[in-house]
Design a protein around this motif. Sequence first.
Motif: not given
Length: 213
Positions: A60, A64-65, A67, A84-86, A94, A109, A111-112, A114
Amino acid sequence: MSLAYGSIIVRISDHRLDVVKRAVYAVFMADNSLNESIWRVPQSVPPPLERVLGIWRFVREPRHSNRCHSTPGHLLHLVESGAYSLTIGPREYTVGPNDYLYYHECEEVVWHDDVEPVTFLSFNFLAPTLNPPPVESRVGRASVACRKALHDAFAAAQSENRLALHAHLCHALDLLPVSLDAQAAHDACGWRRLESQLRSERIFRPTLDELAH
């Protein structure tokens, strides 16, 4: 030749060996403690993995983000590089290199963003008799042995060595906080025995009475 039973050593000639073997077997079968420790084994042990649906290595790019929902069955990720944070359901994490993430049955999920490239391995499989880790252990640091087993499983998949793939993936799961569902395993054994019986007797359209019997 010598045979030992407990603290007694009996010397016998070869031509009487079969007679002694049968006698020793009879003694073992009559001894309840020996029956418990030596002869009592499970009738059937179902495999923990029913089917491996897919194995991938994802990359990734930064920023990248998305849902999405995790795949059906069990989904196991191993982060190789990047962080990354999710959000998984109501829980926020994190994660970074050497962390694992365990999803079960289509979890939401998010994905916030990164800030660096992220590479991770992904394993999707069906395992009806396997309980996923408890919620508080769905994300964590994978041990060195677990990471090696997952990388070996990925290599086995690349070389199409299915036996090694299952062996390495089972080893990795054994090092994670998963557990076997005893009731599901028992039910799976029952259905497998029933299927085997129906096939052996060539009963391809069984009635409900035949299934219940």
